[in-house]
Design an enzyme around this catalytic site. Structure first.
Site, PDB file in Angstrom:
ATOM      1  N   ASP A  74     -11.372 -24.525  37.878  1.00  0.00           N
ATOM      2  CA  ASP A  74     -12.093 -23.390  38.477  1.00  0.00           C
ATOM      3  C   ASP A  74     -13.261 -23.043  37.556  1.00  0.00           C
ATOM      4  O   ASP A  74     -13.061 -22.462  36.488  1.00  0.00           O
ATOM      5  CB  ASP A  74     -11.174 -22.167  38.626  1.00  0.00           C
ATOM      6  CG  ASP A  74     -10.212 -22.276  39.800  1.00  0.00           C
ATOM      7  OD1 ASP A  74      -9.887 -23.417  40.197  1.00  0.00           O
ATOM      8  OD2 ASP A  74      -9.759 -21.225  40.298  1.00  0.00           O
ATOM      9  N   LYS A 102     -15.205 -20.224  45.611  1.00  0.00           N
ATOM     10  CA  LYS A 102     -14.303 -19.135  45.222  1.00  0.00           C
ATOM     11  C   LYS A 102     -15.097 -17.851  45.047  1.00  0.00           C
ATOM     12  O   LYS A 102     -16.188 -17.864  44.486  1.00  0.00           O
ATOM     13  CB  LYS A 102     -13.581 -19.525  43.931  1.00  0.00           C
ATOM     14  CG  LYS A 102     -12.631 -18.473  43.361  1.00  0.00           C
ATOM     15  CD  LYS A 102     -11.917 -19.025  42.136  1.00  0.00           C
ATOM     16  CE  LYS A 102     -11.157 -17.946  41.364  1.00  0.00           C
ATOM     17  NZ  LYS A 102     -10.511 -18.476  40.144  1.00  0.00           N
ATOM     18  N   LYS A 152     -11.486 -20.201  48.357  1.00  0.00           N
ATOM     19  CA  LYS A 152     -10.478 -19.490  47.570  1.00  0.00           C
ATOM     20  C   LYS A 152     -10.926 -18.054  47.372  1.00  0.00           C
ATOM     21  O   LYS A 152     -12.059 -17.801  46.968  1.00  0.00           O
ATOM     22  CB  LYS A 152     -10.265 -20.159  46.207  1.00  0.00           C
ATOM     23  CG  LYS A 152      -9.264 -19.399  45.315  1.00  0.00           C
ATOM     24  CD  LYS A 152      -8.999 -20.116  44.005  1.00  0.00           C
ATOM     25  CE  LYS A 152      -8.149 -19.254  43.061  1.00  0.00           C
ATOM     26  NZ  LYS A 152      -7.861 -19.941  41.777  1.00  0.00           N
TER      27      LYS A 152
END
Length: 215
Positions: free
Chosen positions: A89, A151, A180
């Site tokens: 991430d 995300k 996400k």
């Protein structure tokens, strides 16, 4: 998809200890979450704790500001993968995006993508600092660079995931990558609403509370 598999069970606190990460991993194995999300210092330890389970090891890169050089992010990614990371991430350079330096943002994402080839890459925008137009551009750049997910947030800035942002991102990745949601997801109703809006994965430290709230 089973509800438990939406979750990256997360502890990114600066004061997290090995005992905290061990507990995180044990909880993740108990509930069979998608992953645990940890800081890079605990990559190998989390991988070891999760041995024998299907739970993935997710590691943050350039976290939480995204404001270091691309070369540093690429090295951090390479090291995380060497230590056992299954998923990365990363945080984009938010200031460069806002300044319209789109080639630099693309190259930043692409360098991390190349450094974790074959692994899952999620690209964090920090939506609370962006206009809708900037969020859309970040989606385009992430897809172009080969991201697996976009995300919403780090959870460390002025705001987290919103229903409208999840829907916006879902619409503008056009099925070419997943979404996400992270930041402020602390109860079952919020988690369910994010999924309904299009989230494919949820990042939260309140995962156990959410699972218990579903029962």
């Amino acid at each position: 998809m089973k509800f438990n598999k939406y979750f990256d069970h997360t502890n990114l606190k600066p004061d997290a200890t090995k005992d905290d990460i061990r507990t995180l991993c044990e909880e993740a194995k108990k509930y069979d979450f998608a992953s645990v999300c940890v800081n890079g210092i605990y990559t190998a330890f989390a991988k070891q704790c999760l041995s024998g389970s299907d739970v993935k090891t997710c590691v943050v890169v350039g976290f939480p500001l995204g404001a270091m050089s691309t070369d540093v992010k690429a090295y951090e990614t390479k090291k995380a993968v060497e230590d056992g990371a299954d998923e990365i991430d990363m945080v984009i350079p938010v200031g460069l995006l806002k300044a319209g330096e789109y080639d630099a943002v693309y190259e930043d994402i692409k360098a991390v993508r190349d450094a974790c080839a074959g692994k899952v890459l999620k690209v964090i925008f920090e939506n609370c600092l962006l206009t809708d137009e900037e969020k859309i551009k970040a989606c385009e750049l992430s897809v172009k660079a080969g991201a697996d997910y976009v995300k919403t947030s780090t959870g460390f800035s002025t705001g987290g995931a919103t229903i409208s942002d999840v829907a916006l991102m879902k619409a503008h990745v056009e099925g070419k990558c997943k979404v996400k949601a992270a930041g402020g997801i602390r109860d079952y109703n919020t988690a369910a609403a994010m999924i309904d809006a299009g989230a494919d994965r949820l990042g939260t430290s309140a995962t156990i509370k959410i699972m218990e709230g579903r029962q």
